[in-house]
Scaffold this motif. Structure first.
Motif: not given
Length: 759
Positions: A145-160
């Motif tokens: 869960t920690l892996w999915n939360a931080f990687t998904t949030g960071a990837a979406l910020w990078g996408l922005q």
């Protein structure tokens, strides 16, 4: 009716906020008092509960219609159909009322709809399978869960930052981490709804479902920490705040588990004293379990983890204390409440998606979120499984990893959390709501529709829908003791060693404290199985023509030996014995399957070879509770049983002695009972023996008067504790026995030497 709302479901009342028209009070000047009304319509008084019942009725009827067609239910999961039904009902309401009035409110979801589902899952969860895979479950629940939360949030910020998200989506790194924390958790309601219809193997199901239950603590902590950081602002966050966030993970998870275990202890202790008030037993189960959920929610702990641990911890003791009727009531009431809550949740999810005023669309954010949650879920499962397989005895293969990656479903928990966001603090809330709805619908509908064909195509091992046989249970317990002994000998304190130590502690302290004495005495598993097999044989005997015997006498017909008993049925024995009833419950009847035959054979093996304890002595197969005196007594009685069988076999084979069917003489006096047993048996040509399931001769038992039974009761109890008594006689006397009359036998007792072997 459709404009009215459901207050219990978090929906506003129809016409709420509207100004009420002034009403003229009766008895005002100029108006005569109203007469007696024969009929009055009072819809406003019953509107809310009536509509709640109506919604549940509609959902139940929809489930009935869904299951009328096997083709539909075999292809489409029930959760998908309920969401589609919610979309249709939401569209009808929107067309009629010109606005969407029904929503899934977070407070109603967390306080009323989610607890029955989690309680049902925790109470009926296979505890042995859960704790055997606890390491893998915790790894996927916490690290995953920690892996999915931080990687998904960071990837979406990078996408922005790359310009692939519209500029109108005003969100920073903390906003995307907050969104990643609520969208990354696997939902227990969705997993339970889909995986129960797929029927994957037990290990795969318990890992995915256990992850969805235990990741609640991580989700709650991440959501609250990130939400607090967003409200504080990134510039005001200090290093101590990060340390508090890490510490809160342990406080929320361990605190929730502790609350659940405390209420489990209270529930088990309370049901110990309900023997005379059976009617409130099911009520206590639901009240204390719900109190555990509310207490954890009140203390800002993991409520899902609390009610899960409460159900896991109390079931063993509660099931032993409450009656059979209470167990049945608890089971079906819990299943009914969970099914109703699940149905309402999926329907309201569909209805909530119709309200377009609460969400805004951005294609880059939606597509990016779908891609990242699938990609990072699969990558995390592969990496974590590779580490776990280094320590697992049975590794998880690639097919299992594919199903685990594809089975990360999101559901109503993510939707309720995103609704709770404050629009003033999180400007991109509407975009996050739209993205969450799309993710939930995609995982539940698309992945739910395709996971069953995927499982069939990959040939994933399916679950077996039958309980383990008695032979399997005995071998499983034997291997547990052997592995625990091996770890004890080599000095390695592994999993089996600690489980054995826990079972020893449970038997010595917890079971004696939380179970009634009568329940604790019959908790031995082998004797419990033996008892259940006897009950099953008795039911089968009655179904095949057995009749209730009168109190004047009962006849036991001749039964075949153990070697030939497999070819004999109860029906044939009843036909051969005429009006006599066969009371040997150990006879193998015509079995219907291989599993029944195996259980029956093991039943006879236990009956013939298992040590049968005397009254007031506790039988235990555990190596922790056999004292020296009990061991000596057990060896002595086993020796006496063997000697008895050998003497009977010696007499029947060497001297051609056949058992007769003459009627034994009634007992004359209680004080002559012991001597009379030996003389009567010698007269009839039979050695004295106990009437048990292994008897091979037909004997007619006469029921004497109540006065004689009462006078002999004390002697009978003493006789039960003395052990087995048998007689050895000379060979010449045995051969002349047929020619000697009863009177002569009684006149010459000195020529009949007896030897007693007693306990």
């Amino acid at each position: 009716m459709l404009r009215a709302a459901l207050p219990l479901l978090g929906l506003p009342l129809a016409g709420a906020g509207a100004t009420e028209e002034p009403t003229q009070e009766p008895g005002s000047p100029g108006e005569p008092p109203p007469g007696l009304a024969l009929f009055r319509w009072q819809w406003h008084e019953v509107e809310a509960p009536y509509l709640v019942a109506l919604w549940i009725l509609v959902a139940s009827l929809a489930k009935i219609v869904f299951h009328l067609s096997r083709k539909v239910t075999s292809l489409v999961p029930e959760s998908c159909l309920l969401i589609l039904l919610g979309l249709a009902l939401g569209g009808i309401v929107l067309a009629v009322a010109k606005k969407a009035e029904y929503q899934l409110e977070p407070g109603t979801f967390f306080l009323f709809l989610l607890p029955p589902i989690v309680l049902d899952s925790g109470y009926f969860m296979p505890s042995r399978l859960f704790f055997d895979n606890l390491g893998a479950i915790l790894t996927y629940a916490v690290v995953g869960t920690l892996w999915n939360a931080f990687t998904t949030g960071a990837a979406l910020w990078g996408l922005q930052q790359a310009g692939l998200v519209a500029p109108r989506v005003q969100a920073g790194l903390l906003d995307f981490l907050l969104f990643g924390s609520l969208i990354s958790a696997v939902d227990p309601v969705a997993v339970l709804a889909v995986f129960e219809e797929v029927h994957v193997n037990e290990t795969l199901f318990i890992i995915v479902f256990g992850e969805s239950l235990l990741n609640d603590a991580v989700t709650v902590v991440l959501y609250k920490v990130c939400n607090s950081f967003v409200e504080m602002g990134s510039a005001n966050v200090r290093a101590t705040d990060y340390l508090k966030g890490v510490a809160s993970l342990f406080v929320v998870s361990l605190g929730g588990a502790a609350v659940g275990l405390v209420f489990a202890f209270l529930l088990a202790l309370t049901t110990r004293f309900t023997k005379r008030v059976r009617i409130i037993e099911p009520l206590l189960v639901f009240l204390l379990a719900y109190a555990a959920y509310l207490t954890a929610e009140m203390a800002s702990l993991s409520a899902i983890l609390a009610v899960t641990m409460c159900g896991l911890g109390c079931k063993k003791y509660v099931e032993a204390n409450i009656s059979h009727k209470s167990r049945t009531a608890v089971k079906y009431t819990m299943k009914t409440l969970a099914s109703c809550a699940e149905t309402v949740i999926f329907m309201l999810l569909g209805i909530s998606a119709v309200d377009s005023s609460k969400w805004a669309w951005d294609s880059g954010l939606v597509l990016g979120t779908l891609f990242f949650i699938l990609f990072f879920r699969a990558l995390g499962v592969v990496l974590q499984t590779w580490v776990l397989n280094q320590f697992r005895l049975v590794p998880l293969d690639k097919i299992d990893q594919v199903v685990m990656s594809y089975g990360g479903l999101r559901g109503a928990v993510a939707f309720a959390l995103v609704i709770l966001l404050d629009r003033t603090k999180v400007p991109a809330k509407d975009y996050f709501v739209a993205t969450t709805i799309v993710v939930v619908f995609f995982t539940v509908i698309v992945q739910g529709l395709t996971i069953k064909p995927l499982v069939k195509w990959l040939k994933v091992k399916r679950s077996e829908h039958h309980k383990p046989t008695l032979n399997q249970e005995l071998h499983e317990h034997t291997f547990d003791h052997i592995l625990a002994a091996v770890e004890d000998v080599v000095g390695h304190h592994g999993y089996h060693y600690w489980r054995d130590r826990w079972e020893q502690f449970d038997k010595k302290y917890l079971s004696q404290l939380l179970m009634r004495r009568s329940a604790y005495r019959i908790r031995d598993q082998i004797w419990d199985v033996y008892y259940r097999l006897n009950i099953r044989d008795a039911i089968s005997f009655v179904d095949q023509g057995g009749h209730v015997l009168s109190s004047t006498g009962l006849t036991l017909p001749s039964m075949p030996s153990r070697n030939s008993v497999a070819e004999t049925s109860v029906t044939n024995l009843l036909r051969e014995s005429g009006s006599g009833a066969c009371l040997d419950l150990q006879v193998i009847d015509t079995v219907r399957s291989g599993r029944d035959r195996e259980d029956a054979v093991m039943h006879h093996l236990l009956c013939g070879g298992l040590y049968k304890p005397r009254r007031r002595y506790k039988a235990s197969c555990s190596r922790h509770f056999i004292s020296e005196d009990a061991q000596e007594r057990q060896d002595k009685e086993v020796f006496q049983q063997n000697m008895k069988r050998r003497l009977e076999s010696f007499k029947s084979t060497k001297h051609n002695i056949c058992f007769t069917k003459s009627k034994p003489r009634p007992r004359k006096a209680s004080r002559k009972k012991k001597d009379g047993v030996a003389n009567t048996e010698a007269t009839n040509g039979k050695p004295p023996r106990d009437l048990g399931f292994h008897d091979t001769a037909a004997v007619i038992l006469t029921v004497e008067s109540e006065e004689e039974e009462d006078s002999d009761s004390s002697e009978t109890e003493k006789e039960d504790d003395e052990g087995i008594i048998f007689v050895a006689r000379a060979t010449s006397e045995v051969l002349q026995e047929g020619k000697v009359s009863v009177g002569c036998s009684n006149k010459n007792p000195d020529k009949d030497p007896h030897m007693k072997f007693g306990g």
